[in-house]
Design an enzyme around this catalytic site. Structure first.
Site, short mmCIF file in Angstrom:
data_model
loop_
_atom_site.label_atom_id
_atom_site.label_comp_id
_atom_site.label_asym_id
_atom_site.label_seq_id
_atom_site.Cartn_x
_atom_site.Cartn_y
_atom_site.Cartn_z
N ILE A 23 5.39 -12.75 -9.70
CA ILE A 23 4.44 -11.77 -9.31
C ILE A 23 3.21 -12.02 -10.12
O ILE A 23 3.04 -12.10 -11.14
CB ILE A 23 4.93 -10.34 -9.74
CG1 ILE A 23 6.37 -10.03 -9.02
CG2 ILE A 23 4.21 -9.26 -9.24
CD1 ILE A 23 6.45 -10.08 -7.45
N LYS A 24 2.02 -12.06 -9.16
CA LYS A 24 0.71 -12.12 -9.70
C LYS A 24 0.00 -11.21 -9.99
O LYS A 24 0.03 -9.90 -9.04
CB LYS A 24 0.08 -12.95 -8.74
CG LYS A 24 0.20 -14.71 -8.66
CD LYS A 24 -0.47 -15.42 -7.55
CE LYS A 24 -2.01 -15.50 -8.24
NZ LYS A 24 -2.81 -16.24 -7.15
N LEU A 25 -0.65 -11.00 -10.95
CA LEU A 25 -1.33 -9.90 -11.63
C LEU A 25 -2.64 -10.43 -12.17
O LEU A 25 -2.71 -11.50 -13.05
CB LEU A 25 -0.48 -9.10 -12.84
CG LEU A 25 1.03 -8.45 -12.33
CD1 LEU A 25 1.62 -7.84 -13.57
CD2 LEU A 25 0.77 -7.57 -11.38
#
EC number: 2.2.1.2
Length: 313
Positions: free
Chosen positions: A124-126
């Site tokens: 999951i990219k943040l």
């Protein structure tokens, strides 16, 4: 003759920075990354019209959910052609809200779970804001692995490592762009500020035995990639991957864990929020590029929402 792409794959995990399934299949990277800009491009491709429609149909009119469903659908298709992982990004407009980032991340991973995709195949990219890093710290403890993106400063890298995030994506090309515009100098080789930034982070991580993976991102030319050969991972556009595949010159490994300790120069530990924010404030390049990157991804998210909203008519 062996191509530079094949040589690079011997000591760096090669990742495709694209949502183009055909290109991914032909170039055979280990992983792939996506972002709101790449998703917008994929949504505008007529070949993906059915997927876009299905994302909307299953969202019950919730456009934010439709965007997440489309992102996961693209991720599922990518996972059919890569043996490793896909990175799927959370709405950039949530970048300064830790709780909202956690909730949206959980929704994305829940959609992957429902599709039968194992969590060890998804990152999951943040955005690497203070709030994004805190969200990632919580998600990692809950078994959701993360990719912290829009990383332009050493302070961001230190905070990510101390939070135990799985992977960071320090940007090369956008740092180069800023310094070239600011100074008028066309940097090359080891003098490239973007190359220097990733090299410094890589060496610091290895010297301090941080397990966080360093994945260089945002490349403008082959030389930047070559200067970072040996980095844990590099995520590269299909255009540059093709150029690497066509080049049969010799590629020398530049980064190695055993040499990292010799170049250790920073011993920052237990970075506090105030220290993080001050370091960010003092780094004009990092401040400007992080804000610009979040704005750009937010605008592309809005354009994707507009495409999906049009289906209501």
């Amino acid at each position: 003759m062996t191509s530079k792409l094949d040589q690079l794959k011997k000591f760096t995990t090669v990742v495709a920075d694209t949502g183009d399934f055909g290109a991914i299949k032909s170039l055979e990277p280990e992983d792939a990354t996506t972002n709101p800009s790449l998703l917008l491009k994929a949504a505008s491709d007529a070949n993906n019209a059915k997927m876009l429609g299905e994302a909307f149909d299953g969202s019950k009119g919730d456009i934010g959910l439709a965007c997440d469903r489309f992102a996961v659908a693209i991720g599922q298709e990518i996972l059919k052609v890569v043996p490793g992982r896909v990175s799927t990004e959370v709405d950039a407009r949530l970048s300064f809200d830790t709780n909202a980032l956690i909730e949206r991340s959980e929704r994305l991973i829940g959609l992957y779970d429902a599709a039968g995709i194992k969590r060890d195949r998804v990152l999951i990219k943040l955005a690497a804001t203070w709030e994004g890093i805190r969200a990632a710290e919580k998600l990692e403890k809950d078994g959701i692995q993360t990719n912290l993106t829009l990383l332009f400063s050493f302070a961001q890298a230190v905070a990510c490592a101390e939070a135990g995030v799985f992977l960071i994506s320090p940007f090369v090309g956008r740092i180069y762009d800023w310094y070239k515009k600011s100074t008028g100098t066309d940097y090359t080789g080891a003098e490239d500020p973007g190359v220097q930034s990733v090299t410094r982070i890589y060496n610091y991580y290895k010297a301090n035995d941080f397990k966080t993976v360093v994945m260089g991102a945002s490349f403008r030319n082959l030389n930047q990639i070559e200067q970072l050969a040996g980095c844990d991972r590099l995520t590269i556009s299909t255009d540059l991957l093709k150029k690497l595949a066509e080049d049969t010159g010799t590629l020398e490994r530049k980064l190695t864990p055993d040499k990292a300790g010799e170049k250790r120069s920073d011993t920052v530990k237990n970075l506090t929020e105030s220290q993080f924010r001050w370091a960010s404030n003092e780094d004009a390049m990092a401040t400007e590029k992080l804000a610009e990157g979040i704005r750009q991804f937010a605008r592309d998210q809005e354009k994707l929402e507009a495409l999906l909203s049009a289906k209501k008519a």
